[in-house]
Write a protein that holds these residues in place. Structure first.
Motif, mmCIF file in Angstrom:
data_model
loop_
_atom_site.group_PDB
_atom_site.id
_atom_site.type_symbol
_atom_site.label_atom_id
_atom_site.label_comp_id
_atom_site.label_asym_id
_atom_site.label_seq_id
_atom_site.Cartn_x
_atom_site.Cartn_y
_atom_site.Cartn_z
ATOM 1 N N THR A 198 -1.845 78.327 81.442
ATOM 2 C CA THR A 198 -3.006 79.201 81.615
ATOM 3 C C THR A 198 -4.299 78.414 81.432
ATOM 4 O OG1 THR A 198 -1.790 81.158 80.895
ATOM 5 C CG2 THR A 198 -4.177 81.244 80.711
ATOM 6 N N ASN A 199 -4.310 77.493 80.465
ATOM 7 C CA ASN A 199 -5.501 76.677 80.224
ATOM 8 C C ASN A 199 -5.790 75.730 81.377
ATOM 9 O OD1 ASN A 199 -5.860 77.915 77.768
ATOM 10 N ND2 ASN A 199 -5.156 76.197 76.542
ATOM 11 N N ILE A 200 -4.755 75.060 81.890
ATOM 12 C CA ILE A 200 -5.018 74.099 82.971
ATOM 13 C C ILE A 200 -5.392 74.831 84.259
ATOM 14 C CG2 ILE A 200 -3.545 72.372 81.894
ATOM 15 C CD1 ILE A 200 -1.428 72.886 84.029
ATOM 16 N N GLN A 201 -4.902 76.052 84.436
ATOM 17 C CA GLN A 201 -5.333 76.851 85.583
ATOM 18 C C GLN A 201 -6.815 77.192 85.471
ATOM 19 O OE1 GLN A 201 -2.895 80.263 86.948
ATOM 20 N NE2 GLN A 201 -4.759 81.488 86.881
ATOM 21 N N ALA A 202 -7.227 77.635 84.282
ATOM 22 C CA ALA A 202 -8.636 77.989 84.078
ATOM 23 C C ALA A 202 -9.544 76.795 84.333
ATOM 24 C CB ALA A 202 -8.844 78.517 82.665
ATOM 25 N N ALA A 203 -9.141 75.620 83.832
ATOM 26 C CA ALA A 203 -9.971 74.428 83.980
ATOM 27 C C ALA A 203 -10.027 73.934 85.418
ATOM 28 C CB ALA A 203 -9.436 73.319 83.077
ATOM 29 N N THR A 204 -9.044 74.300 86.220
ATOM 30 C CA THR A 204 -8.974 73.822 87.604
ATOM 31 C C THR A 204 -9.643 74.777 88.583
ATOM 32 O OG1 THR A 204 -6.876 72.699 87.131
ATOM 33 C CG2 THR A 204 -7.390 73.138 89.448
ATOM 34 N N VAL A 205 -9.340 76.047 88.453
ATOM 35 C CA VAL A 205 -9.770 77.034 89.445
ATOM 36 C C VAL A 205 -11.236 77.420 89.273
ATOM 37 C CG1 VAL A 205 -9.353 79.359 90.352
ATOM 38 C CG2 VAL A 205 -7.421 77.915 89.661
ATOM 39 N N TYR A 206 -11.685 77.440 88.037
ATOM 40 C CA TYR A 206 -13.023 77.974 87.777
ATOM 41 C C TYR A 206 -13.984 76.849 87.393
ATOM 42 C CZ TYR A 206 -10.041 82.038 87.693
ATOM 43 O OH TYR A 206 -9.104 82.982 88.030
ATOM 44 N N PRO A 207 -15.100 76.745 88.090
ATOM 45 C CA PRO A 207 -16.045 75.646 87.842
ATOM 46 C C PRO A 207 -16.851 75.863 86.565
ATOM 47 C CG PRO A 207 -16.918 77.125 89.502
ATOM 48 C CD PRO A 207 -15.539 77.619 89.192
ATOM 49 N N GLU A 208 -17.580 74.824 86.161
ATOM 50 C CA GLU A 208 -18.478 74.958 85.015
ATOM 51 C C GLU A 208 -19.431 76.124 85.261
ATOM 52 O OE1 GLU A 208 -18.473 73.410 82.220
ATOM 53 O OE2 GLU A 208 -17.098 71.741 82.598
ATOM 54 N N GLY A 209 -19.651 76.920 84.213
ATOM 55 C CA GLY A 209 -20.528 78.070 84.358
ATOM 56 C C GLY A 209 -19.828 79.341 84.776
ATOM 57 N N HIS A 210 -18.507 79.278 84.947
ATOM 58 C CA HIS A 210 -17.723 80.473 85.286
ATOM 59 C C HIS A 210 -17.119 81.034 84.000
ATOM 60 C CE1 HIS A 210 -14.861 83.196 87.124
ATOM 61 N NE2 HIS A 210 -15.316 82.897 88.329
ATOM 62 N N PRO A 211 -17.224 82.342 83.750
ATOM 63 C CA PRO A 211 -16.691 82.897 82.488
ATOM 64 C C PRO A 211 -15.190 82.730 82.338
ATOM 65 C CG PRO A 211 -17.331 84.655 84.008
ATOM 66 C CD PRO A 211 -17.868 83.382 84.579
ATOM 67 N N TYR A 212 -14.460 82.656 83.442
ATOM 68 C CA TYR A 212 -13.016 82.524 83.337
ATOM 69 C C TYR A 212 -12.585 81.086 83.041
ATOM 70 C CZ TYR A 212 -12.684 87.279 85.236
ATOM 71 O OH TYR A 212 -12.794 88.639 85.429
ATOM 72 N N ARG A 213 -13.533 80.171 82.989
ATOM 73 C CA ARG A 213 -13.218 78.785 82.639
ATOM 74 C C ARG A 213 -13.148 78.603 81.118
ATOM 75 N NH1 ARG A 213 -13.577 73.680 85.192
ATOM 76 N NH2 ARG A 213 -13.859 71.963 83.720
ATOM 77 N N PHE A 233 -15.538 99.910 76.821
ATOM 78 C CA PHE A 233 -16.837 99.394 77.224
ATOM 79 C C PHE A 233 -16.688 98.518 78.467
ATOM 80 C CE2 PHE A 233 -16.949 100.328 72.745
ATOM 81 C CZ PHE A 233 -18.157 100.988 72.592
ATOM 82 N N ILE A 234 -17.532 98.768 79.445
ATOM 83 C CA ILE A 234 -17.510 97.996 80.689
ATOM 84 C C ILE A 234 -18.518 96.865 80.526
ATOM 85 C CG2 ILE A 234 -17.870 98.070 83.170
ATOM 86 C CD1 ILE A 234 -17.295 101.142 82.927
ATOM 87 N N ILE A 235 -18.008 95.657 80.349
ATOM 88 C CA ILE A 235 -18.844 94.496 80.060
ATOM 89 C C ILE A 235 -18.598 93.432 81.120
ATOM 90 C CG2 ILE A 235 -19.358 92.689 78.366
ATOM 91 C CD1 ILE A 235 -18.309 94.603 76.197
ATOM 92 N N ASP A 236 -19.654 93.015 81.789
ATOM 93 C CA ASP A 236 -19.531 91.942 82.762
ATOM 94 C C ASP A 236 -19.041 90.676 82.064
ATOM 95 O OD1 ASP A 236 -20.282 93.378 84.926
ATOM 96 O OD2 ASP A 236 -22.031 92.168 85.437
ATOM 97 N N PRO A 237 -18.044 89.989 82.616
ATOM 98 C CA PRO A 237 -17.630 88.711 82.011
ATOM 99 C C PRO A 237 -18.814 87.754 81.917
ATOM 100 C CG PRO A 237 -16.062 89.412 83.684
ATOM 101 C CD PRO A 237 -17.238 90.321 83.809
ATOM 102 N N PHE A 238 -18.914 87.060 80.799
ATOM 103 C CA PHE A 238 -20.012 86.112 80.620
ATOM 104 C C PHE A 238 -19.467 84.824 80.011
ATOM 105 C CE2 PHE A 238 -19.612 88.551 76.751
ATOM 106 C CZ PHE A 238 -19.784 87.629 75.731
ATOM 107 N N VAL A 239 -20.232 83.758 80.133
ATOM 108 C CA VAL A 239 -19.801 82.446 79.651
ATOM 109 C C VAL A 239 -19.979 82.366 78.137
ATOM 110 C CG1 VAL A 239 -20.178 79.959 79.781
ATOM 111 C CG2 VAL A 239 -20.376 81.358 81.852
ATOM 112 N N GLU A 240 -18.884 82.100 77.437
ATOM 113 C CA GLU A 240 -18.954 81.928 75.987
ATOM 114 C C GLU A 240 -19.101 80.458 75.599
ATOM 115 O OE1 GLU A 240 -15.684 83.990 74.169
ATOM 116 O OE2 GLU A 240 -16.182 85.889 75.137
ATOM 117 N N GLY A 241 -18.704 79.555 76.510
ATOM 118 C CA GLY A 241 -18.949 78.128 76.338
ATOM 119 C C GLY A 241 -18.387 77.554 75.062
#
Length: 686
Positions: A174-189, A70-78
């Motif tokens: 991996t966690n600290i990279q996600a928290a740094t590179v991707y801003p609030e509202g980014h699915p990869y955060r 399934f091709i699913i656009d990444p989305f924010v799970e928050g």
């Protein structure tokens, strides 16, 4: 079956034989032109509901593999981060027609395998059982129930895995990279935590299923012993009634790009190695014309294993690591470029410097035509070998369909690779490699922070915890000293007088390791500086260590060894169970290093050192009890969490529960089943 790869060698050989008389054998023959790969024997068709189907025939074995992606656009799970993975795990755990046990039993009976994930469902089976497996697949596809008991089982598994990953540097970085590179509202955060896992419900799984498991967002791949007519009939029978839905799309958000060198650190007290990652986000998709040249450039830099610059520099020249590598990852939302490795703690900053040095060499053009040829040959060999696999052919066909690649993308792959020039490499290096603007991520002992700060563009190292949250340093009250912390601990467990009165101690600890019961009995005689440690597994003795009469006897299976070296004997003679009552005269130095959170409660962090051996102990601010220790030994760092303090017959409070995250296995909980003090032990009883 037709041959998937057809390159006509016979004509070339005939040409060589005909001209053999004119060959100058003193010269290496020049390579001929790269061939066009006749990569094929796959078919495509689309059902009325929008499901795209790819068939790759392979009649050499009576097997069929079916997968729906399934091709699913990444989305924010928050606050429900982990929802998609959770869904993928519980999707197959029950339908309105079958329980999870029934599904497993049917699949096992057929000798098949069945799988679900957050974006896929599929199976592999003998050809004759294809219909029966399709019946199971479509039952799971159409009728999942997400039973609550299965939800709770999965939740427990995830919480256990999270407890383990909280101490693993690879997960932390991996966690600290996600928290740094991707801003609030980014699915990869999104970062999965105990809180987010506890928020996930069966209704969330049902909502995910309703939104994203639809045929018009999916590509089905069939590989194996099946003809086109059979594939169409199979899909018509089982999948034609599957109703299309609305394809949900999300806008691609931006990322935080590094400005200068930005150092981000997460502490792992006592670590003898640092896990490091030099990284930058890049705009690179699977269909980019730059991808092939960039992969070659990355191969030269660090992606080419033993032959790459990073490996030769950090391992062969300096000996700081077992391996250092780099990677280029295209992505429809945010691509990445990074270099990484586990390096000696005392070479942390130097390793980053050498990573940057080799990246600067790439931008300065410090590579040769021979480097280009070497890695082109390597990639050509990898590609050619991959064509021997029907599954890989199916993956190529999927990539063409999924990413809109040209139909001849893989057929002409070797030609495109052969055509790459030094100018192509220089162009992509200039475009994507920027040594002056990179994130430097590190997980290691905090002692390396000052050295890293010297390279940060603003001189400030950002410190994050294992979940990527900023670390808040709490001030220690001026009236609190390391002596008062240790004294409070001694008072909390029964008082200094009781502790100083210990002459001997016997402790039995039981645990379950990979399904096998293990017990360890430790006996100490403090005044005689002797002890024994006996381990049993499944009721049988597995090993023993005995220190007595100035020598150590080690036994494990048929192996026995006697150690008499005075330094080793002296090191192991330090057997006091509560070193908090000891001091400089016994070689101990204690340092209060601050307040940190341990499982949600504030604890004083105390560094304990003797002859270079360092242990970090954490004492609960409210209770005074020791709640955690970090011990480094023989290149390994081990955390132990203490709990369930109970009063012993001697009067001392003792932690009857000791929890240890073990990366090789899982989080192991050890239970103290017996602890005795001053029973009159003698050396011959060890």
């Amino acid at each position: 079956m037709k041959k998937i790869l057809s390159i006509t060698i016979a004509a070339a050989l005939l040409s060589v034989f005909q001209s053999s008389a004119q060959i100058d054998r003193t010269k290496v023959p020049e390579a001929g032109p790269a061939p066009v790969v006749e990569f094929g024997n796959f078919e495509k068709f689309t059902l009325d509901n929008g499901l795209r189907v790819i068939l790759v025939e392979d009649h050499d074995r009576p097997l069929v593999s079916v997968g729906i992606n399934f091709i699913i656009d990444p989305f924010v799970e928050g606050d429900k981060a982990g929802e998609s993975q959770f869904f993928g795990e519980v999707w197959s755990k029950g339908t309105s027609n079958r329980t999870a046990e029934q599904i497993n039993n049917e699949v096992d009976f057929l000798g098949a395998s069945f799988r679900t994930g957050s974006t896929s469902i599929g199976f592999t089976t003998l050809t004759k059982y294809t219909d029966r497996m399709m019946d199971i697949l479509t039952d799971v596809l159409y009728n999942p129930t997400f039973p609550q008991e299965e939800i709770e089982k999965m939740r427990d598994q995830y919480l256990g895995a999270l407890q383990l990953s909280s101490s693993q540097p690879s997960s932390i970085i991996t966690n600290i990279q996600a928290a740094t590179v991707y801003p609030e509202g980014h699915p990869y955060r999104d970062i999965m935590t105990e809180a987010t896992v506890n928020n996930i419900t069966a209704d969330d799984c049902r909502e995910y299923y309703d939104k994203y498991i639809i045929p018009n967002s999916a590509i089905m791949i069939i590989v194996g012993d099946m003809k086109l007519k059979e594939a169409k009939a199979l899909c018509s029978k089982y999948l034609a009634s599957w109703e299309a839905g609305e394809v949900i799309a999300f806008e691609d958000p931006g990322v935080n790009r590094p400005e200068g060198i930005e150092v981000v650190f997460s502490p792992k007290d006592g670590a003898v190695q640092s896990t490091i990652r030099m990284m930058a986000p890049i705009s690179l998709t699977q269909d980019s014309e730059d991808l092939m040249a960039l992969q070659i450039a990355n191969g030269i830099y660090g992606g080419g294993g033993f032959d790459a610059k990073l490996f030769r520099n950090l391992r062969e020249t300096h000996g700081w690591t077992y391996g250092a590598y780099s990677s280029i990852r295209p992505d429809e939302v945010s691509g990445t470029f990074y270099a990484l490795g586990d390096v000696n703690s005392n070479a942390t900053d130097s390793s980053f410097v050498q990573m940057r040095y080799e990246l600067q060499n790439m931008t300065d053009g410090v590579y040769t035509e021979d480097d280009l040829k070497k890695f082109k040959t390597m990639y050509a060999g990898d590609f050619s070998r991959s064509l021997e696999s029907s599954d890989q052919i199916a993956q190529f066909a999927y990539n063409i369909e999924r990413y809109g690649l040209p139909a001849d993308y893989y057929a002409t792959y070797l030609q495109k690779l052969d055509a790459l020039t030094m100018d192509d490499i220089r162009r992509v290096v200039a475009k994507y490699f920027d040594p002056d603007n990179m994130y430097w991520f590190c997980v290691g002992d905090p002692s390396v922070i000052p050295a890293l700060a010297a390279y940060d563009s603003d001189g400030v190292v950002v410190e994050l915890d294992f979940e990527g949250k900023p670390i808040e340093r709490k001030e220690v009250s001026a009236d609190v000293t390391v002596e008062s912390v240790l004294e409070n601990y001694l008072n909390a467990i029964g008082g200094r007088t009781l502790v100083e009165g210990i002459d001997d101690m016997t402790e039995t600890v039981e645990m379950d390791v990979m399904g096998m019961a293990m017990a360890t009995t430790t006996k100490r005689i403090i005044s005689r500086k002797c002890f024994s440690v006996v381990q049993t597994m499944g009721g049988n003795q597995a090993s023993s260590i005995v220190l007595r009469d100035g020598k150590i006897n080690v036994s494990a299976g048929a192996m026995e060894q006697e150690i008499t070296d005075p330094e080793q004997v002296e090191a192991m003679s330090d057997i006091y169970p509560f070193p908090e009552i000891l001091g400089p005269e016994q070689g101990y130095v204690f340092t209060l290093e601050g307040i940190e959170s341990v499982e949600g409660s504030d604890a004083y962090k105390v560094r304990q050192e003797k002859r270079g051996a360092v242990v970090y102990n954490f004492y609960d601010v409210a209770t005074g009890l020791k709640v955690k220790s970090i011990v480094s030994s023989q290149g390994q760092t081990q955390e132990v969490f203490y709990g369930d303090y109970q009063k012993t017959a001697y009067g001392i409070l003792y932690p009857m529960s000791q929890t240890m995250p073990l990366p090789q296995w899982d989080t192991v909980k050890a239970n103290v089943t017996d602890v005795k003090f001053n029973t009159g032990l003698t050396p011959d009883q060890l």
